[in-house]
Design an enzyme around this catalytic site. Structure first.
Site, PDB file in Angstrom:
ATOM      1  N   THR A 391      43.477  44.986  42.657  1.00 57.06           N
ATOM      2  CA  THR A 391      42.946  45.354  42.629  1.00 57.06           C
ATOM      3  C   THR A 391      42.711  46.964  41.568  1.00 57.06           C
ATOM      4  OG1 THR A 391      42.828  44.777  44.938  1.00 57.06           O
ATOM      5  CG2 THR A 391      42.217  46.453  44.219  1.00 57.06           C
ATOM      6  N   ILE A 392      43.164  46.136  40.301  1.00 54.21           N
ATOM      7  CA  ILE A 392      41.998  46.484  39.747  1.00 54.21           C
ATOM      8  C   ILE A 392      40.632  46.686  39.698  1.00 54.21           C
ATOM      9  CG2 ILE A 392      44.172  47.338  37.982  1.00 54.21           C
ATOM     10  CD1 ILE A 392      40.979  44.606  36.470  1.00 54.21           C
ATOM     11  N   SER A 409      43.615  41.749  41.386  1.00 55.90           N
ATOM     12  CA  SER A 409      44.145  42.013  41.866  1.00 55.90           C
ATOM     13  C   SER A 409      45.904  40.949  41.940  1.00 55.90           C
ATOM     14  CB  SER A 409      44.217  42.408  43.564  1.00 55.90           C
ATOM     15  OG  SER A 409      44.930  42.690  44.871  1.00 55.90           O
ATOM     16  N   MET A 472      38.127  49.650  44.770  1.00 52.15           N
ATOM     17  CA  MET A 472      39.913  48.680  44.764  1.00 52.15           C
ATOM     18  C   MET A 472      40.308  48.967  46.048  1.00 52.15           C
ATOM     19  SD  MET A 472      41.519  50.237  41.428  1.00 52.15           S
ATOM     20  CE  MET A 472      39.943  50.624  40.653  1.00 52.15           C
TER      21      MET A 472
END
Length: 584
Positions: A391-392, A409, A472
């Site tokens: 989670t970018i 992610s 995110m």
């Protein structure tokens, strides 16, 4: 990503309260906009990229200026983030994206998540868990058991085939250069990176060799130069030979050999059989705005369910950060989470009542559960017409009007801790999100996609693109989607202010992995910008409210505005990360 946990002891709680009631030296006085915003929105006509690392944003702009499409820029920036922000993502993880095609005025969705090993049965998984810990109920976050096939590279390939304008090798050239020459690590990423050696100590593979500066445990501090020549070699191979190098060729062979030698379960056949899935984004209309998410195995529809419930309340009249608004939003989240825990799973293995879950009539029924005076202590899933069908984070936009909303992610922390020597990336630990309850829709099975937390968002208004956005951060993501959208739609904040505004997060809820919300009703974490009088009144309604730092995700957005008939991109990147929005 590792998060600082909530302040729970009385002494620390008192300290946090004192801090909250003390004037903040960091507060600025802006001439325009809200005084809590960290900067103005970024404006551009021809192209834009918004990511959590400034150098990655610049890579996206470089690709756009060279004639690349929004998808070329998205692949280039995503690959760069995998190098520069390995605490969150990389080619050992999965990817989801929504793409707006300006020529067709249409949204496309791609589910680039991988599946569990075909050779690891449910009974074998159960036996392996028993070896690790006899009393363990779920799949652990590190080691071989939570590893599923990485889907990112195949998703890049699928996106590139349909929307790319440059060669894939051109898209990957900037990150290969950075990987070989090195780059200075940014402050927040260095902070999280330091946790790695402790978490992954003793695991087989090349974590220390790949992700420390001395091969022994020294992680890069802010400003230290980090190189990853092994990743450069892997990406060059992918650029030259395409996704088959990863799923059918040399890379898959090396992974297979390593896994067999070190007690892993992925095999080359798992890679050979992997394929991304093109999916239709699903939507709900919230006060005239069509909000799009991707269907399960992700959790995006939770945001749509929450918005459907909130539509019955006049949030604007209640006021932003008021007791009434926060109580209503928290309770709506709990109601949606009960369905999320029961129904969200791989649609190839479970019948998901998608139409029912997203219907306005179902939302109206569920809305009746919301008590305006008391916090719910337990919530059960509804019955959303089970006989019906079904989670970018980063975003880019190009000169033709195409836009990409993309999230990628490794899941928890840097991932499983498993790094195959010479390849330069860590495998995700996404398989941790399977349930081991044999009656659950999300129960572990070979060749199955686990429940996923990462979700890209997109909004259309009057049939035209309005905003590509995302937040995110695990279970924060649907809650964050709802908060940044209501900040804009209900409370009139601009794209930058919507992300910089203080957030809340409810935790301790029902989960697709089998955890149940306890009789306490879970707990709510809040940022310091939420007035303490609101916190006090929430507690009176029965909410367990805590103060937390760092657990509220990270947001990027690109909004589309028309000025005198000309399109202008409006970019935002919030201050919780090291990121940047830029355009030209």
């Amino acid at each position: 990503m590792w998060l600082m946990r909530s302040i729970t002891s009385p002494a620390l709680g008192l300290l946090a309260l004192c801090i909250l009631m003390t004037p903040l030296d960091a507060q600025i006085d802006r001439i325009t906009g809200k005084n809590f915003a960290t900067r103005s929105e970024v404006l551009a006509r021809h192209g834009m990229a918004c990511t959590s690392v400034p150098a990655a944003t610049e890579v996206g702009i470089e690709i756009l200026k060279r004639g690349g499409s929004a998808v070329d820029a998205a692949i280039a920036t995503n690959a760069t983030l995998g190098l520069m922000e390995p605490v969150s993502n990389g080619i050992g993880g999965d990817l989801f994206a929504i793409v707006y095609s300006a020529k067709e005025n249409k949204l496309y969705g791609i589910n680039g998540s991988g599946r569990s090993p075909l050779g690891l049965s449910y009974d074998q998984m159960k036996a392996e868990l028993a070896k690790l810990h006899p009393d363990r109920v779920g799949i652990p976050p590190v080691g071989m058991l939570p590893i599923s096939v990485p889907g990112t590279v195949d998703a890049w390939s699928e996106l590139h085939k349909k929307f790319g304008k440059l060669k894939l090798s051109d898209d990957l050239a900037p990150v290969i250069r950075y990987a070989e020459e090195g780059f200075p690590v940014t402050e927040l990423i260095a902070y999280y990176w330091a946790f790695g050696p402790r978490l992954y100590k003793g695991l087989p593979g090349a974590f220390l060799e790949t992700y420390t500066l001395d091969g022994k445990g020294r992680t890069p501090a802010k400003g230290d130069i980090f190189k990853n020549p092994a990743l450069a070699k892997t990406l060059r191979l992918i650029g030259e030979k395409g996704r088959d190098a990863f799923y059918k060729g040399e890379i898959a062979d090396r992974i297979d050999t390593f896994m067999q030698a070190n007690g892993g379960f992925l095999r080359k056949i798992d890679f050979e059989k992997h394929a991304s899935t093109r999916v239709e984004p699903v939507s709900t209309n919230y006060r005239g705005y069509d909000v799009f998410e991707l269907p399960p195995n992700g959790q995006g529809i939770a945001a749509l369910q929450i918005l459907n419930i909130l539509e019955g309340f006049d949030l604007r009249a209640m006021g932003r950060n008021s007791l009434e608004t926060l109580h209503t939003m928290i309770e709506a989240k709990k109601i949606a989470w009960a369905d999320r825990a029961k129904f969200y799973a791989d649609p190839a293995f479970a019948k998901i009542p998608l139409a029912g879950l997203l219907s306005k009539s179902y939302a109206a029924e569920r809305r009746k559960l919301l008590d305006p005076n008391h916090a719910a202590k337990t919530v059960v899933a509804g019955n959303p017409a089970l006989d019906q069908g079904d989670t970018i984070y980063m975003c880019t936009a190009d000169d033709e009007g195409n836009m990409v909303s993309l999230i990628q992610s490794n899941y928890r922390g840097m991932g499983s801790g498993i790094v195959v020597p010479g390849l330069g990336f860590m495998f995700q630990d996404r398989g941790e999100l399977f349930s081991m309850d044999p009656q659950h829709a999300n129960v572990y099975a070979p060749g199955k996609r686990p429940f996923h937390t990462i979700i890209p968002g997109f909004v259309m208004k009057d049939g035209k693109p309005w905003e590509a956005f995302g937040v995110m951060g695990g279970g924060m993501q649907p809650q964050g989607h709802v908060q940044v959208l209501t900040n804009q739609i209900d409370f009139g904040l601009n794209a930058q202010e919507a992300g910089d505004a203080s957030r809340w997060q409810h935790e301790g809820d029902n989960e697709p992995t089998g955890e149940k919300m306890t009789a306490s009703g879970g707990y709510v974490e809040v940022e310091s910008g939420i007035p303490y009088e609101t916190v006090r009144e929430l507690r009176k309604k029965g909410h367990d409210v805590r103060f937390d730092v760092g657990g509220y995700g990270g947001y990027q957005a690109i909004k589309v505005e028309m000025h005198d008939g000309q399109r202008v991109y409006v970019g935002a990147s919030e201050s919780r990360k090291d990121g940047m929005a830029a355009g030209y």
